[in-house]
Scaffold this motif. Structure first.
Motif, PDB file in Angstrom:
ATOM      1  N   ASN A   1       0.820  -1.221   0.000  1.00 16.65           N
ATOM      2  CA  ASN A   1       0.000   0.000   0.000  1.00 16.65           C
ATOM      3  C   ASN A   1       0.849   1.264   0.000  1.00 16.65           C
ATOM      4  O   ASN A   1       0.317   2.369   0.065  1.00 16.65           O
ATOM      5  N   GLY A   2       2.179   1.090  -0.036  1.00 16.91           N
ATOM      6  CA  GLY A   2       3.066   2.239  -0.059  1.00 16.91           C
ATOM      7  C   GLY A   2       3.341   2.825   1.315  1.00 16.91           C
ATOM      8  O   GLY A   2       3.854   3.944   1.410  1.00 16.91           O
TER       9      GLY A   2
ATOM     10  N   HIS B   1       4.492   2.990   9.194  1.00 13.71           N
ATOM     11  CA  HIS B   1       3.120   2.648   8.796  1.00 13.71           C
ATOM     12  C   HIS B   1       2.338   3.867   8.316  1.00 13.71           C
ATOM     13  O   HIS B   1       1.123   3.940   8.483  1.00 13.71           O
ATOM     14  N   ARG B   2       3.064   4.790   7.703  1.00 16.56           N
ATOM     15  CA  ARG B   2       2.427   5.971   7.100  1.00 16.56           C
ATOM     16  C   ARG B   2       2.899   6.059   5.646  1.00 16.56           C
ATOM     17  O   ARG B   2       4.008   5.628   5.309  1.00 16.56           O
TER      18      ARG B   2
ATOM     19  N   THR C   1       7.661  14.157  -2.171  1.00 18.90           N
ATOM     20  CA  THR C   1       7.036  14.359  -3.479  1.00 18.90           C
ATOM     21  C   THR C   1       7.779  13.457  -4.452  1.00 18.90           C
ATOM     22  O   THR C   1       8.990  13.602  -4.654  1.00 18.90           O
ATOM     23  N   ILE C   2       7.056  12.497  -5.017  1.00 21.95           N
ATOM     24  CA  ILE C   2       7.698  11.495  -5.878  1.00 21.95           C
ATOM     25  C   ILE C   2       7.573  11.927  -7.334  1.00 21.95           C
ATOM     26  O   ILE C   2       6.473  12.132  -7.846  1.00 21.95           O
ATOM     27  N   GLU C   3       8.720  12.089  -7.992  1.00 23.06           N
ATOM     28  CA  GLU C   3       8.764  12.486  -9.396  1.00 23.06           C
ATOM     29  C   GLU C   3       9.206  11.279 -10.220  1.00 23.06           C
ATOM     30  O   GLU C   3      10.373  10.910 -10.238  1.00 23.06           O
TER      31      GLU C   3
ATOM     32  N   LYS D   1       7.770 -11.284  -0.596  1.00 21.64           N
ATOM     33  CA  LYS D   1       8.600 -10.252  -1.241  1.00 21.64           C
ATOM     34  C   LYS D   1       8.615  -8.993  -0.389  1.00 21.64           C
ATOM     35  O   LYS D   1       7.582  -8.585   0.155  1.00 21.64           O
ATOM     36  N   GLU D   2       9.787  -8.387  -0.278  1.00 19.93           N
ATOM     37  CA  GLU D   2       9.924  -7.111   0.408  1.00 19.93           C
ATOM     38  C   GLU D   2      10.382  -6.061  -0.603  1.00 19.93           C
ATOM     39  O   GLU D   2      11.278  -6.326  -1.410  1.00 19.93           O
ATOM     40  N   SER D   3       9.794  -4.862  -0.552  1.00 22.07           N
ATOM     41  CA  SER D   3      10.124  -3.777  -1.485  1.00 22.07           C
ATOM     42  C   SER D   3      10.878  -2.680  -0.755  1.00 22.07           C
ATOM     43  O   SER D   3      10.474  -2.256   0.342  1.00 22.07           O
ATOM     44  N   TYR D   4      11.962  -2.221  -1.370  1.00 21.36           N
ATOM     45  CA  TYR D   4      12.818  -1.199  -0.764  1.00 21.36           C
ATOM     46  C   TYR D   4      13.003  -0.036  -1.728  1.00 21.36           C
ATOM     47  O   TYR D   4      12.970  -0.197  -2.958  1.00 21.36           O
ATOM     48  N   ILE D   5      13.226   1.135  -1.138  1.00 19.23           N
ATOM     49  CA  ILE D   5      13.712   2.308  -1.879  1.00 19.23           C
ATOM     50  C   ILE D   5      15.103   2.613  -1.355  1.00 19.23           C
ATOM     51  O   ILE D   5      15.300   2.790  -0.151  1.00 19.23           O
ATOM     52  N   ILE D   6      16.081   2.646  -2.269  1.00 21.20           N
ATOM     53  CA  ILE D   6      17.461   2.977  -1.904  1.00 21.20           C
ATOM     54  C   ILE D   6      17.872   4.192  -2.733  1.00 21.20           C
ATOM     55  O   ILE D   6      17.737   4.192  -3.965  1.00 21.20           O
TER      56      ILE D   6
END
Length: 525
Positions: A107-108, A129-130, A137-139, A174-179
């Motif tokens: 859910n992001g 959890h937010r 701001t995602i571009e 599955k785990e999702s990451y932002i690096i």
């Protein structure tokens, strides 16, 4: 039969698993079962006198299967231990790495952030959890699902270049990451550089506008450029050459396209010659007039008796300019040829006239094709001047502009205008299909519409666009590319990089676009 089917399937599956251990165990179990059953059958029918082996075989089979099961448990435990070690190492790595790391659910929502993120962004447990969009701001980058930029929504301006990474703990887990890493300083420097370049362009343009050519210093004495270049191999200026031949009696043929300055050269020859104070007649030959030399040209009604003069009578002692001589009638060509022959053979003639002819046609070709008197052509071209088009002698434009400005302003009692470098550059960028005549028209129109002390080109950009309609529809690759890039830049308000920019619309790198702009001489106007 059921047991045979079961053990056969067991062997097949072990072969499919490609595990040597399973193949050995399943094969051994199958062989034990089949052998013990066949052996017991032979005992039942009396062929063999011995004890039954089936019970012992079953015990061995159970033992083998138990060993296999225990080995599976042991190997599974080893894999689990190795996975735990890897997971722990991965967690330690992302926890201590000097990069921004966030884990999020489907859910992001943020489920994890590392120590670096906690320190740099002041994150705590309240941020878990937010949604990511609450803090960033995602571009998104067009056509790229993995890479994007995050701009921090806080008082401190930060921009993070990020990429998505998926880690599969199991086929269904599955785990999702932002690096990501911070690019704020780079963008700030880039922005400052862009602003500096824009400011430099404005200052340069302003300097060009203010830096004007001064006729009295630029075009004085030996520094004065040629008004018109005879040809690329000619070593002297036209003005010097005109002064050299001005007093010759031989004919001069001036060739050049429409508006190239043929009349100007003819007038200069007369001006610097010893006939400047004597009659000067300019006659524009026309195909509809069959005879000019034997026709009444001038009527004098002052005296009571009155008399008529031919064009030669009026021009006698002076100069006669025959413009567009290729239109001269056949009869006049013969008459002129006879006259030139007489002038060439004897000085004691009725007429003393210096003939100057101009044409925009290939007179030699016309003579070869029988459309012009070949012998007359040779007499006319004893001395020949060829005037290239203005687009081939752009270096003469500054001087010509000053001449036209000076002449027109004096004639119309208008204060003298100065001419900026920017104006000269604009004029030199045009191809002038109508040559000097067109330049003269543009300058006169600019003078009439300029205010202040510096000449401004009146609606020159619009004029160029209008005249492009008549040009060839086929452009070179560079011209076509330049035209399209200019169109895109204007659409994007000259924004080269970033969102909704020209580089994004063209789908090329910003550096590539700037390189093309430099190569094709594309500048903001």
């Amino acid at each position: 039969m059921s047991c045979i089917y079961y053990f056969s399937r067991l062997v097949i599956r072990s072969i499919q698993s490609k595990s040597p251990r399973k193949i050995v165990i399943s094969s051994s179990v199958s062989i034990l079962f089949i052998f013990s059953n066949i052996y017991d059958v032979f005992i039942d029918i009396g062929i063999i006198q011995s004890i039954f082996l089936t019970e012992y075989a079953v015990t061995a089979i159970v033992l083998l299967l138990s060993i296999d099961l225990l080995l599976n448990f042991y190997l599974g435990y080893q894999k689990q231990t190795a996975l735990s070690v890897i997971t722990k190492s991965f967690e330690e790595m992302i926890q201590n790495i000097d990069l921004y790391v966030f884990r999020y659910d489907e859910n992001g929502n943020i489920t994890f952030f590392n120590k670096f993120s906690e320190k740099e962004l002041s994150f705590d447990d309240n941020n878990l959890h937010r949604p990511l969009e609450e803090f960033f701001t995602i571009e998104e980058k067009e056509g790229d699902d993995l890479n994007f930029r995050l701009t921090v929504k806080s008082k401190t301006y930060k921009v993070i270049e990020g990429t998505r990474v998926s880690v599969y703990l199991s086929p269904k887990n599955k785990e999702s990451y932002i690096i990501g890493y911070e690019i704020t300083q780079r963008l700030t420097h880039q922005k400052k550089l862009t602003e500096t370049l824009d400011q430099l362009q404005k200052v340069t343009k302003q300097l060009e506008e203010e830096n004007t050519f001064l006729k009295e210093t630029k075009f004085k004495g030996k520094n004065k450029p040629s008004v018109l270049v005879v040809d690329h191999n000619f070593s002297m200026s036209v003005e010097s050459e005109i002064k050299r031949i001005a007093n010759y009696k031989s004919t001069v043929l001036i060739h050049g396209n429409e508006g190239a300055g043929k009349t100007y050269i003819a007038n200069q020859i007369i001006k610097y010659g010893d006939r400047s104070e004597k009659p000067q007649i300019v006659y524009n030959c026309h195909s509809t007039l069959k005879s000019v030399f034997n026709t009444k040209y001038y009527e004098d009604s002052v005296f009571t008796q009155g008399y008529n003069k031919s064009i030669l009578d009026v021009a006698n002692g002076g100069s006669l300019v025959l413009e567009n001589i290729h239109y001269l009638s056949d009869d006049d060509q013969i008459y002129l040829l006879d006259l030139l022959k007489q002038l060439d053979e004897s000085d004691d003639q009725k007429y003393d006239v210096r003939f100057i002819a101009t044409t925009n046609q290939n007179l030699r070709k016309l003579a070869t094709e029988g459309k012009f008197n070949f012998e007359l052509y040779h007499f006319l071209s004893i001395y020949r001047i060829h005037l290239p088009d203005l687009k081939r002698r752009l270096s003469d434009i500054p001087y010509l502009v000053e001449v036209f400005v000076d002449s027109y302003c004096k004639k119309n009692n208008i204060p003298q205008f100065k001419v900026s470098i920017a104006t000269i550059k604009k004029l030199q960028a045009y191809h002038w299909p109508e040559n000097i005549k067109e330049l003269k028209y543009i300058i006169h129109r600019a003078i009439n519409n300029s205010k202040g002390k510096t000449l401004k080109l009146y609606q020159f950009d619009e004029y160029i666009e209008e005249h492009k309609e008549g040009e060839s529809q086929f452009l070179s690759l560079d011209d076509q590319e330049k035209k399209y890039i200019l169109k895109v830049l204007k659409y994007c308000n000259w924004k080269v990089s970033g969102k909704n920019s020209a580089s994004e619309l063209l789908k090329i790198n910003e550096a590539t676009l700037r390189s093309k702009m430099k190569k094709l001489d594309i500048k903001k106007v």
